[in-house]
Design an enzyme around this catalytic site. Structure first.
Site, PDB file in Angstrom:
ATOM      1  N   HIS A  83      -1.983   6.906   9.170  1.00 45.28           N
ATOM      2  CA  HIS A  83      -1.451   6.299   7.948  1.00 45.28           C
ATOM      3  C   HIS A  83      -0.294   7.138   7.389  1.00 45.28           C
ATOM      4  CE1 HIS A  83      -1.272   4.243   4.103  1.00 45.28           C
ATOM      5  NE2 HIS A  83      -1.319   5.430   3.518  1.00 45.28           N
ATOM      6  N   GLU A 141       0.834  -1.206   0.000  1.00 48.82           N
ATOM      7  CA  GLU A 141       0.000   0.000   0.000  1.00 48.82           C
ATOM      8  C   GLU A 141       0.866   1.253   0.000  1.00 48.82           C
ATOM      9  OE1 GLU A 141      -1.918   0.844   3.775  1.00 48.82           O
ATOM     10  OE2 GLU A 141      -3.769   1.422   2.761  1.00 48.82           O
ATOM     11  N   GLU A 198      -7.566  -2.200   7.577  1.00 45.56           N
ATOM     12  CA  GLU A 198      -8.655  -2.671   6.712  1.00 45.56           C
ATOM     13  C   GLU A 198      -8.804  -4.195   6.752  1.00 45.56           C
ATOM     14  OE1 GLU A 198      -6.480  -0.329   6.031  1.00 45.56           O
ATOM     15  OE2 GLU A 198      -7.133   1.032   4.450  1.00 45.56           O
ATOM     16  N   GLU A 219       4.376   5.083  12.035  1.00 50.24           N
ATOM     17  CA  GLU A 219       5.023   4.280  10.981  1.00 50.24           C
ATOM     18  C   GLU A 219       6.338   4.919  10.533  1.00 50.24           C
ATOM     19  OE1 GLU A 219       1.585   1.823   8.676  1.00 50.24           O
ATOM     20  OE2 GLU A 219       1.558   3.989   8.343  1.00 50.24           O
ATOM     21  N   HIS A 274      -2.418  -3.723   8.991  1.00 54.03           N
ATOM     22  CA  HIS A 274      -3.219  -2.907   8.055  1.00 54.03           C
ATOM     23  C   HIS A 274      -4.670  -2.995   8.533  1.00 54.03           C
ATOM     24  CE1 HIS A 274      -4.470  -1.467   4.027  1.00 54.03           C
ATOM     25  NE2 HIS A 274      -5.236  -2.530   3.899  1.00 54.03           N
ATOM     26  N   ASP A 325       3.215  -1.871   6.088  1.00 54.41           N
ATOM     27  CA  ASP A 325       2.200  -2.653   6.799  1.00 54.41           C
ATOM     28  C   ASP A 325       2.585  -4.134   6.903  1.00 54.41           C
ATOM     29  OD1 ASP A 325       0.872  -0.300   6.959  1.00 54.41           O
ATOM     30  OD2 ASP A 325      -0.850  -0.884   5.762  1.00 54.41           O
ATOM     31  N   HIS A 357       2.359   4.641   1.020  1.00 51.39           N
ATOM     32  CA  HIS A 357       2.494   5.262   2.337  1.00 51.39           C
ATOM     33  C   HIS A 357       3.075   6.663   2.206  1.00 51.39           C
ATOM     34  CE1 HIS A 357       1.259   1.592   4.320  1.00 51.39           C
ATOM     35  NE2 HIS A 357       1.354   2.180   5.488  1.00 51.39           N
TER      36      HIS A 357
HETATM   37 ZN    ZN Z   1       0.411   1.576   7.236  1.00 49.63          ZN
HETATM   38 MN    MN Z   2      -2.469   0.224   5.735  1.00 52.50          MN
END
Ligand code: ZN
Ligand code: MN
Length: 264
Positions: free
Chosen positions: A179, A36, A124, A184, A122, A47, A38
């Site tokens: 995010h 994904e 989701e 992160e 992650h 992630d 970032h």
């Molecule tokens: Zn992430």
């Molecule tokens: Mn994610």
């Protein structure tokens, strides 16, 4: 030449693995990630790499084993991950995600595993991991395997209030807005600084979303979505903050897993 990592299942010979499973009943960690975007400053593996490395360090502490990650995750959502329309973001359908989790759990159970930890990176993925666990447990129960215990962990839920104050001196935005944000970025600066470019931080953050989602996902359709793909500021991210959080996650999760599985 690199050396063999004793916690990684894929580096073991099958007979060595089989003996270990029979004799020690190790806890098996399954990291679940996403490929994904970032934001402009972080790589697309955040992630996956963060939950995997936490799993590896926890496994070292408790003599567990780490399975190869389920690298791909469920479709990125705008208010949590920017959205699935970003180039690079590569996701699974709900069906594929649920089936992958179910199948990997039942396979490890066939090898004799009875204690499994799903380490999610992650958000989701959450409900699809839960569905995969539920289907696996039902299938195993029908096969009269009734002594399974599975934990599902979102590693960031192990952030203490004290750490939160240190990492976000201006106030914690929210986990969805994190995010490509402070957590992160700090952990990647600590673990993989070669993959971080602090000179290209997003300037169009924080995101200000209305309290609803709009589909189909597109840059035109989604009110408040930063084009950069980051959702909050990582300006104050540092490797020191990353180490503080990373160590807290490893020790907190080691303790939780030890307690839940009666390892102490
Ligand atoms: Zn992430
Ligand atoms: Mn994610």
């Amino acid at each position: 030449m690199s050396v063999k990592d004793p916690v990684k299942i894929e580096q073991m010979k099958w007979k060595e693995y089989d003996a270990r499973m029979r004799e020690l009943q190790p806890v098996i960690f399954l990291p679940v990630g996403a490929l994904e975007q970032h934001g402009p400053h972080l790589p697309m593996n955040c992630d996956e790499v963060i939950p995997r490395e936490i799993s590896e360090d926890v496994a070292r502490n408790i003599n567990g084993l780490v399975a190869p990650s389920l690298f791909y995750g469920y479709k990125s959502q705008p208010r949590v991950g920017g959205g699935n329309h970003f180039p690079g973001t590569t996701s699974l359908s709900a069906e594929a995600m649920i089936a992958s989790v179910r199948d990997v759990i039942t396979e490890f159970a066939r090898h004799g595993a009875r204690r499994i930890v799903l380490m999610d990176g992650h958000s989701e993925n959450t409900m699809f991991i839960i569905e995969g666990i539920d289907l696996a447990l039902k299938e195993l129960f029908r096969d009269r395997i009734t002594d399974m215990k599975i934990l599902r962990i979102g590693y960031y839920e192990f952030t203490s209030a004290e750490t939160e104050k240190i990492v976000w001196p201006d106030g914690f935005p929210s986990w969805p807005l994190e995010h490509a944000g402070m957590m992160e970025t700090s952990i990647m600066l600590y673990r993989h600084p070669e993959l971080v470019d602090m000179s290209s931080l997003a300037t169009d953050v924080p995101a200000e979303f209305p309290p609803y989602d709009v589909y189909p996902m597109s840059f035109e359709n989604i009110p408040g979505l930063p084009r950069s793909g980051a959702l909050s500021s990582a300006k104050l991210a540092t490797a020191e903050k990353g180490k503080l959080m990373y160590d807290e996650y490893v020790s907190g999760i080691s303790e939780a897993v030890t307690g839940e599985f009666g390892l102490a």
